[in-house]
Design a protein around this motif. Structure first.
Motif, PDB file in Angstrom:
ATOM      1  N   ARG A   1       4.476   8.231  10.448  1.00  0.00           N
ATOM      2  CA  ARG A   1       5.835   7.679  10.470  1.00  0.00           C
ATOM      3  C   ARG A   1       6.100   6.796   9.257  1.00  0.00           C
ATOM      4  N   CYS A   2       5.134   6.730   8.336  1.00  0.00           N
ATOM      5  CA  CYS A   2       5.190   5.702   7.301  1.00  0.00           C
ATOM      6  C   CYS A   2       5.588   6.305   5.952  1.00  0.00           C
ATOM      7  N   ALA A   3       6.529   5.633   5.279  1.00  0.00           N
ATOM      8  CA  ALA A   3       6.986   6.115   3.976  1.00  0.00           C
ATOM      9  C   ALA A   3       5.936   5.877   2.889  1.00  0.00           C
ATOM     10  N   ARG A   4       5.031   4.929   3.131  1.00  0.00           N
ATOM     11  CA  ARG A   4       4.038   4.623   2.099  1.00  0.00           C
ATOM     12  C   ARG A   4       2.768   5.458   2.229  1.00  0.00           C
ATOM     13  N   ALA A   5       2.683   6.269   3.275  1.00  0.00           N
ATOM     14  CA  ALA A   5       1.423   6.953   3.561  1.00  0.00           C
ATOM     15  C   ALA A   5       1.050   7.942   2.469  1.00  0.00           C
ATOM     16  N   ASP A   6      -0.239   8.022   2.168  1.00  0.00           N
ATOM     17  CA  ASP A   6      -0.755   9.053   1.264  1.00  0.00           C
ATOM     18  C   ASP A   6      -2.019   9.651   1.886  1.00  0.00           C
ATOM     19  N   ALA A   7      -2.707  10.482   1.139  1.00  0.00           N
ATOM     20  CA  ALA A   7      -3.877  11.178   1.683  1.00  0.00           C
ATOM     21  C   ALA A   7      -4.940  10.201   2.187  1.00  0.00           C
ATOM     22  N   GLY A   8      -5.093   9.079   1.491  1.00  0.00           N
ATOM     23  CA  GLY A   8      -6.111   8.093   1.878  1.00  0.00           C
ATOM     24  C   GLY A   8      -5.893   7.568   3.289  1.00  0.00           C
ATOM     25  N   CYS A   9      -4.602   7.429   3.684  1.00  0.00           N
ATOM     26  CA  CYS A   9      -4.273   6.839   4.979  1.00  0.00           C
ATOM     27  C   CYS A   9      -4.751   7.692   6.142  1.00  0.00           C
ATOM     28  N   THR A  10      -4.778   9.026   5.924  1.00  0.00           N
ATOM     29  CA  THR A  10      -5.191   9.897   7.013  1.00  0.00           C
ATOM     30  C   THR A  10      -6.668  10.269   6.912  1.00  0.00           C
ATOM     31  N   ALA A  11      -7.322   9.845   5.821  1.00  0.00           N
ATOM     32  CA  ALA A  11      -8.735  10.174   5.641  1.00  0.00           C
ATOM     33  C   ALA A  11      -9.635   9.169   6.349  1.00  0.00           C
ATOM     34  N   LYS A  12      -9.222   7.920   6.356  1.00  0.00           N
ATOM     35  CA  LYS A  12     -10.061   6.893   6.966  1.00  0.00           C
ATOM     36  C   LYS A  12      -9.177   5.763   7.470  1.00  0.00           C
ATOM     37  N   ARG A  13      -9.518   5.209   8.620  1.00  0.00           N
ATOM     38  CA  ARG A  13      -8.732   4.149   9.224  1.00  0.00           C
ATOM     39  C   ARG A  13      -8.842   2.864   8.381  1.00  0.00           C
ATOM     40  N   PRO A  14      -7.710   2.247   8.039  1.00  0.00           N
ATOM     41  CA  PRO A  14      -7.792   1.011   7.255  1.00  0.00           C
ATOM     42  C   PRO A  14      -8.308  -0.139   8.119  1.00  0.00           C
ATOM     43  N   ALA A  15      -9.218  -0.931   7.551  1.00  0.00           N
ATOM     44  CA  ALA A  15      -9.736  -2.086   8.292  1.00  0.00           C
ATOM     45  C   ALA A  15      -8.783  -3.256   8.112  1.00  0.00           C
ATOM     46  N   LEU A  16      -8.877  -4.219   9.026  1.00  0.00           N
ATOM     47  CA  LEU A  16      -8.083  -5.440   8.876  1.00  0.00           C
ATOM     48  C   LEU A  16      -8.619  -6.199   7.674  1.00  0.00           C
ATOM     49  N   SER A  17      -7.750  -6.525   6.722  1.00  0.00           N
ATOM     50  CA  SER A  17      -8.254  -7.319   5.615  1.00  0.00           C
ATOM     51  C   SER A  17      -7.277  -8.447   5.302  1.00  0.00           C
ATOM     52  N   ARG A  18      -7.807  -9.459   4.656  1.00  0.00           N
ATOM     53  CA  ARG A  18      -7.044 -10.665   4.416  1.00  0.00           C
ATOM     54  C   ARG A  18      -6.120 -10.476   3.218  1.00  0.00           C
ATOM     55  N   VAL A  19      -4.826 -10.778   3.371  1.00  0.00           N
ATOM     56  CA  VAL A  19      -3.939 -10.739   2.224  1.00  0.00           C
ATOM     57  C   VAL A  19      -3.536 -12.143   1.801  1.00  0.00           C
ATOM     58  N   ASP A  20      -3.670 -13.066   2.739  1.00  0.00           N
ATOM     59  CA  ASP A  20      -3.258 -14.433   2.470  1.00  0.00           C
ATOM     60  C   ASP A  20      -4.012 -15.296   3.463  1.00  0.00           C
ATOM     61  N   ASP A  21      -3.852 -16.601   3.351  1.00  0.00           N
ATOM     62  CA  ASP A  21      -4.560 -17.486   4.249  1.00  0.00           C
ATOM     63  C   ASP A  21      -4.172 -17.204   5.701  1.00  0.00           C
ATOM     64  N   GLY A  22      -5.133 -16.737   6.499  1.00  0.00           N
ATOM     65  CA  GLY A  22      -4.858 -16.476   7.904  1.00  0.00           C
ATOM     66  C   GLY A  22      -3.969 -15.282   8.157  1.00  0.00           C
ATOM     67  N   HIS A  23      -3.698 -14.508   7.126  1.00  0.00           N
ATOM     68  CA  HIS A  23      -2.804 -13.365   7.260  1.00  0.00           C
ATOM     69  C   HIS A  23      -3.599 -12.079   7.063  1.00  0.00           C
ATOM     70  N   LEU A  24      -3.807 -11.344   8.162  1.00  0.00           N
ATOM     71  CA  LEU A  24      -4.603 -10.129   8.105  1.00  0.00           C
ATOM     72  C   LEU A  24      -3.708  -8.917   8.301  1.00  0.00           C
ATOM     73  N   VAL A  25      -4.035  -7.836   7.614  1.00  0.00           N
ATOM     74  CA  VAL A  25      -3.255  -6.628   7.807  1.00  0.00           C
ATOM     75  C   VAL A  25      -4.149  -5.406   7.678  1.00  0.00           C
ATOM     76  N   ALA A  26      -3.901  -4.402   8.524  1.00  0.00           N
ATOM     77  CA  ALA A  26      -4.669  -3.159   8.478  1.00  0.00           C
ATOM     78  C   ALA A  26      -3.824  -2.094   7.813  1.00  0.00           C
ATOM     79  N   CYS A  27      -3.827  -2.100   6.470  1.00  0.00           N
ATOM     80  CA  CYS A  27      -3.008  -1.142   5.732  1.00  0.00           C
ATOM     81  C   CYS A  27      -3.522  -1.029   4.308  1.00  0.00           C
ATOM     82  N   TYR A  28      -3.507   0.213   3.766  1.00  0.00           N
ATOM     83  CA  TYR A  28      -3.930   0.403   2.378  1.00  0.00           C
ATOM     84  C   TYR A  28      -2.832   0.034   1.392  1.00  0.00           C
ATOM     85  N   HIS A  29      -1.597  -0.007   1.889  1.00  0.00           N
ATOM     86  CA  HIS A  29      -0.475  -0.310   0.991  1.00  0.00           C
ATOM     87  C   HIS A  29       0.372  -1.439   1.552  1.00  0.00           C
TER      88      HIS A  29
END
Lengths: 327, 365
Positions: A292-320
């Motif tokens: 459903r995502c406009a940003r999705a590419d081949a990487g998104c369907t190859a492996k599940r993105p892990a939660l990673s830190r983008v900012d202090d206390g701000h985690l997101v599970a997304c490659y983009h």
């Protein structure tokens, strides 16, 4: 050490169609006096996640994996008998529909008192005084006179106050509120949210607030976990989530809100999220939002993105990740 | 029974953007009253439930009027009376210039092509044993439109306009998601190209992302087909998004009517102000909690007769006059912004309820 620490929580239901993965590897922690909101649309697993904490899930069909540690006690392996001492005392729950969770055959004084009698040694007079005190705490007018009232004699807002009074009767460390204001009118909702805020301030109660309403989140929560298809896809302090939402799904949710569209002004059009939620029986090693995502590419369907830190206390599970430019 | 005066000024205003022919409203309701007598002992003692107690409203051609209120305000009863799903106790309901308030079912039948209803719960309003194509074609069949092939084509055409492919016609309601069912309900309501659609909480049971698609669809179809809409909801953000004009109901009466921009920028009635201040805003920076006014008590029972202004027992700024005298719905500051409150001032507008002497005012940060 946080008050409540949930690590890699998994909730699975057995169904005719095979196992349903209601919650998948959800982790979060809760400090004393913190209000944490679990947000998402129907079927995203927010209720399963929260109700796994006091183990209020269908015992025969649900299996809970992962760790839930409350104040040093691991709850998932605790015998049911010990769990009963914890429910209502250390962890209590307010449900969405107060009429179905109150017993119509007992007075509200008796129902609130029951929790106190179960967990303390107070005598009848003390229990009665405590109940009056609780009803006053939740803003029930004429509290003493209402002890003998039956649930059907009260309005929806008053019933929800009784539910909250019951839930906080033994000063719980954690209060789980499952859509506590969804069935209420907006002016009554404002009063109930006020009570929840006050409980946190006066009693230091930590709250897990399950809601679909981002307006309610913005008003009361300190931190937010956004869930999609059983996983938490973003975790942030409330202000950061609304200022700089990172996950395309969070962005989609915000843009779909009529309140925000009306504020943006201009063309009257809401942003839609194309497609539908994936079936809960699947759990592929891929980003579940990718279709459903406009940003999705081949990487998104190859492996599940892990939660990673983008900012202090701000985690997101997304490659983009990043705000803006979804559509 | 109510001394609500006529609003010549309000009536003369063009009914919203692009709404021509103000003197030719699609719907004109005057003095609408609906009382439910009830047979219980309590009902005999307390008198009837006054669900609607004197409502005036007009909807212009192509206009979306949002009717907003809390549970028990009577907003759905207004919708039911307008579509003649129930018989009004008193008052006049003019649909396209014809009074339909007292005509019988038979006389109403041909007029039903001009007014259709969309309910909140699309599941219970779709017959589970009927295929989607037959559901959408139902109104055509009842009104004897064309032959079977033509009806089928029109139903498919309508399904396509709400975003479905032809194969949807052979499905059953249980196979559809909530949003899809609401699209079907919308298709059925619009297949006769009615002049007025009464939409009673059509998106309240839906998730936000689905809600967004239904609201967009409704606005697209409205722009396309030009029907007028009475949009009934409790959700202020939805009403702000969809309406050209908004009427606020409290205890069976309209307390304030204004254009969308005007109502949200300058709410005048104390109840409107409290309602707007109570609505949570999905933006922590501009949270309204700071100036929030929490009303005392609950909505009183509709069976109680409240002397004076029905809102006075909960109003933070009520004065003596409010307890005895019913305020008329009158445009004090602007003719197209009628408010039913004694305290509206021609120069300064509505009273400032955050200054209420006896209100419970919370200044939380």
């Amino acid at each position: 050490m946080p008050l409540l620490e949930v690590t890699d929580l998994r909730v699975q239901y057995r169904t005719e169609d095979g196992p349903v993965h209601a919650a998948k590897d959800v982790s979060f922690s809760l400090e004393r006096g913190e209000i944490l909101a679990l947000v998402g649309e129907s079927g995203c697993g927010k209720t399963a996640t929260a109700m796994a904490v006091p183990r209020l899930l269908d015992g025969g069909n649900a299996t809970i994996g992962g760790k839930v540690v409350l104040d040093g006690t691991e709850l998932t392996r605790l015998p049911e008998k010990r769990m009963q001492d914890i429910r209502g005392k250390d962890i209590s729950v307010v449900f969405q529909e107060p009429m179905t969770s109150l017993n119509p055959a007992y007075t509200i004084g008796k129902q609130i008192g029951e929790v106190i009698r179960r967990h303390t040694d107070m005598n009848r007079g003390q229990v009665r005084e405590r109940v009056v005190e609780l009803l006053e705490l939740v803003g029930m007018p004429d509290a003493r006179r209402r002890l003998g009232a039956y649930p059907h004699e009260l309005s929806g807002g008053m019933r929800q106050r009784v539910m909250i009074a019951t839930a906080v009767a033994c000063d719980p460390k954690v209060l789980i509120a499952d859509e506590p204001t969804t069935a209420l009118d907006v002016t009554i909702q404002a009063a109930v949210l006020d009570i929840i805020r006050r409980l946190r301030e006066e009693l230091g109660t930590a709250v897990i607030l399950i809601t679909h309403d981002l307006g309610v989140v913005a008003e009361v929560a300190d931190h937010v976990v956004v869930m999609y298809s059983g996983r938490h896809v973003e975790h942030a302090p409330t202000a950061a989530l609304f200022d700089k939402p990172q996950h395309p799904y969070t962005l989609g949710l915000m843009d779909a809100l009529p309140a925000r569209a009306a504020r943006r002004g201009g063309r009257r059009r809401l942003t839609e999220i194309p497609g539908m939620v994936p079936p809960p029986t699947t759990d592929p090693d891929a980003c579940q939002f990718a279709p459903r995502c406009a940003r999705a590419d081949a990487g998104c369907t190859a492996k599940r993105p892990a939660l990673s830190r983008v900012d202090d206390g701000h985690l997101v599970a997304c490659y983009h990740p990043g705000p803006g430019g979804t559509a | 029974m109510n001394d609500i005066p006529e609003q010549p000024g309000a009536a003369a205003q063009p009914p919203g953007p692009g709404g021509p022919a103000a003197d030719d409203p699609v719907l004109d309701v005057r003095g609408l009253v609906k009382h439910y007598p009830g047979r219980s002992r309590a009902a005999r003692r307390n008198g009837p439930i006054r669900a609607v107690d004197g409502v005036d409203l007009r909807i212009g051609r192509g206009e979306v009027l949002g009717l907003v209120g809390e549970s028990g305000s009577g907003k759905s009863t207004v919708g039911k009376c307008v579509a003649r799903l129930t018989d009004p106790t008193e008052g006049r309901i003019e649909l396209l210039g014809r009074d339909i308030s007292t005509i019988n079912r038979r006389a109403m039948r041909p007029l039903r092509r001009d007014v259709h209803v969309v309910f909140q719960d699309a599941y219970s309003s779709l017959d589970p044993r009927m295929k989607i194509g037959d559901i959408v074609g139902g109104p055509l069949r009842q009104h004897g439109e064309g032959d079977a092939a033509q009806r089928r084509r029109r139903a498919l055409d309508m399904l396509e306009r709400v975003g479905f492919r032809a194969r949807m016609a052979t499905r059953f309601p249980h196979e559809l998601s909530g949003g899809q069912r609401q699209r079907v309900a919308l298709a059925r309501a619009l297949v006769m190209a009615p002049r007025l659609v009464v939409a009673d909480e059509p998106v309240s049971a839906l998730d936000v992302s689905v809600q967004a698609s239904i609201l967009n669809l409704l606005l697209d179809l409205q722009a396309d087909m030009g029907f007028s809409c009475l949009f009934i909801t409790h959700d202020l953000s939805v009403v702000e998004f969809i309406s050209d004009r908004i009427a606020v109901m409290y205890l069976g009466r309209i307390v304030e009517t204004a254009t969308r921009e005007e109502l949200f920028a300058h709410p005048q009635h104390p109840y409107t102000q409290a309602l707007l201040s109570a609505a949570p805003v999905p933006d922590p920076r501009t949270t309204r909690a700071a100036g929030r006014v929490v009303l005392r008590g609950d909505l009183p029972s509709q069976a109680t007769r409240i002397p004076g202004c029905p809102f006075h027992p909960r109003c933070p700024v009520a004065v003596d006059r409010c307890r005895t005298e019913v305020p008329p719905l009158a445009g004090v500051t602007r003719a197209d912004h009628p408010v039913s409150c004694h305290l509206v001032d021609p120069a300064t507008g509505g009273p400032d309820i955050t200054q209420g002497r006896n209100g419970v005012v919370h200044h939380t940060s």
